[in-house]
Every structure is written in structure tokens, then in C-alpha cells.
Write a protein that holds these residues in place. Sequence first.
Motif, short mmCIF file in Angstrom:
data_model
loop_
_atom_site.label_atom_id
_atom_site.label_comp_id
_atom_site.label_asym_id
_atom_site.label_seq_id
_atom_site.Cartn_x
_atom_site.Cartn_y
_atom_site.Cartn_z
N THR A 196 -15.05 -97.39 60.57
CA THR A 196 -13.64 -97.75 60.45
C THR A 196 -12.93 -96.85 59.46
O THR A 196 -13.28 -96.83 58.28
N LEU A 197 -11.99 -96.06 59.95
CA LEU A 197 -11.07 -95.21 59.19
C LEU A 197 -11.75 -94.05 58.45
O LEU A 197 -11.26 -92.93 58.48
N ALA A 224 -12.19 -92.98 67.87
CA ALA A 224 -11.12 -92.33 67.11
C ALA A 224 -11.41 -90.83 66.95
O ALA A 224 -12.56 -90.39 67.00
N THR A 283 -12.79 -88.67 57.84
CA THR A 283 -11.60 -89.47 58.08
C THR A 283 -11.25 -89.52 59.57
O THR A 283 -11.36 -88.51 60.27
N CYS A 284 -10.83 -90.68 60.03
CA CYS A 284 -10.29 -90.81 61.38
C CYS A 284 -8.85 -90.29 61.34
O CYS A 284 -7.98 -90.91 60.71
N ALA A 309 -8.58 -95.78 64.79
CA ALA A 309 -9.13 -96.51 63.65
C ALA A 309 -10.64 -96.61 63.65
O ALA A 309 -11.25 -96.77 62.59
N ARG A 310 -11.29 -96.51 64.84
CA ARG A 310 -12.73 -96.78 64.90
C ARG A 310 -13.45 -95.78 65.79
O ARG A 310 -13.01 -95.47 66.89
N ASN A 342 -7.56 -106.76 60.36
CA ASN A 342 -8.98 -106.47 60.21
C ASN A 342 -9.69 -106.74 61.53
O ASN A 342 -9.04 -106.88 62.57
N GLN A 377 -8.16 -99.50 68.28
CA GLN A 377 -7.84 -98.22 67.67
C GLN A 377 -6.54 -98.24 66.86
O GLN A 377 -6.14 -97.22 66.29
N ARG A 380 -4.16 -99.04 63.69
CA ARG A 380 -4.31 -99.13 62.23
C ARG A 380 -2.98 -99.54 61.61
O ARG A 380 -1.94 -99.52 62.27
N ASP A 440 0.79 -98.53 62.65
CA ASP A 440 0.92 -98.13 64.05
C ASP A 440 1.82 -99.11 64.80
O ASP A 440 1.96 -100.27 64.41
#
Length: 317
Positions: free
Chosen positions: A57-58, A76, A105-106, A110-111, A212, A278, A280, A283
Motif C-alpha cells: 500500500t502506497l 499500482a 512509492t506507488c 494505491a496498491r 483504509n 486503487q 488514494r 483522488d
Amino acid sequence: MSLTILAGGLLSSVQGRTRIGWRHLGVGGSGALDAFSFAVANLLAGNVADAATIEITLAGPRLHFDDAARIAICGAEIDANVDGQALPSWRRIDIPAGSELRLGTCRRGARAYLAIAGGLDIECVLGSPSTDLRAGFGGVAGRTLQAGDRLDWAGGFHPQCERAVIDTRWIDPAPDLDFSAAPIIHVLPAGDALANAEALFTGTWKVGTASNRQGLRLEGAQLQIADPRERISEPVFPGTLQLPPDGQPILLLADAQTHGGYPRIGHVIHADWPRLAQLRAGDSLRFVPCDARQAQQKRLEQRQRLARMAIAIAAKG
């Protein structure tokens, strides 16, 4: 076959198939939030589509591979390299023993999902290896991955290479994932009517910072329920749109609770869940109405795309 977690990343966990058959006892499904990217990563690695993977995640973890492995990274758009060699997503990659894989980093989405040929060797709890982070079980001690954790995988392909070998053939995730525009999300009607139903489908909604794996908190026009009477708790599922008293909807995801007292104002179709996974904070997304026939057709089309991918990947060896 094993690897060691050198750094856990922001929120990395073992996720596999959804845990089913326990919601009547208050146990949620968990599992990969973006089931499409998760399945494609497994297929590229040579696994069954629901083998256990690492969900990132992220910002991702840093891993040391004791043994050579075949991997795939999907989901991602994520910065990834092995021993300084940049790695692309949506394709098969062989890495040698002793490799250090860095998942950064994405950039968009997000994932991401890291699949390893053979699948992670994780004990199933209530029929699934997936981590339920809210309840604290499954995966690795029911928590996110931490430095020092060791993960094994069940054999699989053993590449013979001195540096990463990247397959030139790749999978195009469109139309299931497209990071170039705000996603359009299809919503089925639910039991509780809105007094201002048109407000759900006009304009855009922004993902709030409190979102989350349990759900996305959305910010936009203030919605009003037609019947404001207090409700008893009723079953909810991933995809359910709930409306709290502040008029800002919550869109439930894989770690959703099994019951809730907020009005249920809609349900996002299954085929659109990868797009939700996806999103975050900050968005935007748009909702459009949908009926059961359209929902079934879109789900069938998505399954057909996955089936064609599986055939193509298997044919290429």
C-alpha cells in the motif's frame, strides 16, 4: 525457498483469496483488495489465481531473496528495482539468489501485488491465508509485515540467472484499471432511498484521508436519506454504500464489518472493485446508476478477460 523482510514499507501484508462462509459469525472476508491485479500477478508468476501474495500500500517493502525466484508485480504504478536494476510491472521477472528487491512509492494507484512462483507458504486460518488486520489473525501473526519477518514459498520455478531477466511480453490492465482519469463507478440501488438521489450521480466525489482497507470515506455533496428514522443493524458487504448522519457516504471494501446501522444507499458492482482498491486520499471518482443485468454483464466480461489472459500466459510458457 525463503526471503527476509528488510523493511516493511508503509502497509504491506500477506493477502490471498477472500475468506468465505464466516460472515454469519461476524468474520469478514479480507483478501486482496484489488482482486484483478492480484490474479494477474499470480498467473504471470505461474501460480493458481488465488495464491498468497504480498499486498503493498502506497510505499513498499525491501526484501532479500535467499533463493532464486520468478516474480510478478501488478496493480499500482510502483517504483521497483532489484540490485539497482529497474523493474517494470505486469510481466514475468526472474531474479537470482541473493537479490535485494526494493519496492518504493506507488506513483499512481494505491496498491500493488508481489506474486512469487509457487505462492507464499502461509497457514490458512478459516480457509484463507489472508491477513485480517482489524481482527488480528491470518497472514503473519495477523499484522503488517515487519523487518526480520521470514516468508517461505512452496517451490515453484527455479530460474538460473546471474541478474534479473525481464520478460518482454506484458499484460495491459485496461479497461479494468486506468490511472489516466477519474474512475466511473457503477452503483446498484439498495434498500434505503435518498431524498436527493440525483446528488449521488452528479459531480465528483473525493476520497478522504480517513480511508483504509475497511472503506473509503467520500467527500462531496451532502446526501439526505428519505426516511430519517433510526435503523437496526443490517448486513453489509464489500461494495455497500453507507450514509452516516453527516451525509458523506462510506464505501465499504474487503475488510468491511459484517453488520452496520447506517442506511444502505447503494452497492458498487463487483467488476468495479479493482478501481476502488486503487483510489488514494485526494483522488476523485464518479458514480453512475446500474441495473442487475448490466452488473452481471460487466462481471462476465471481466472474467472472460482474465480467462483469455490465463490462456495467453500459459501458451507462452
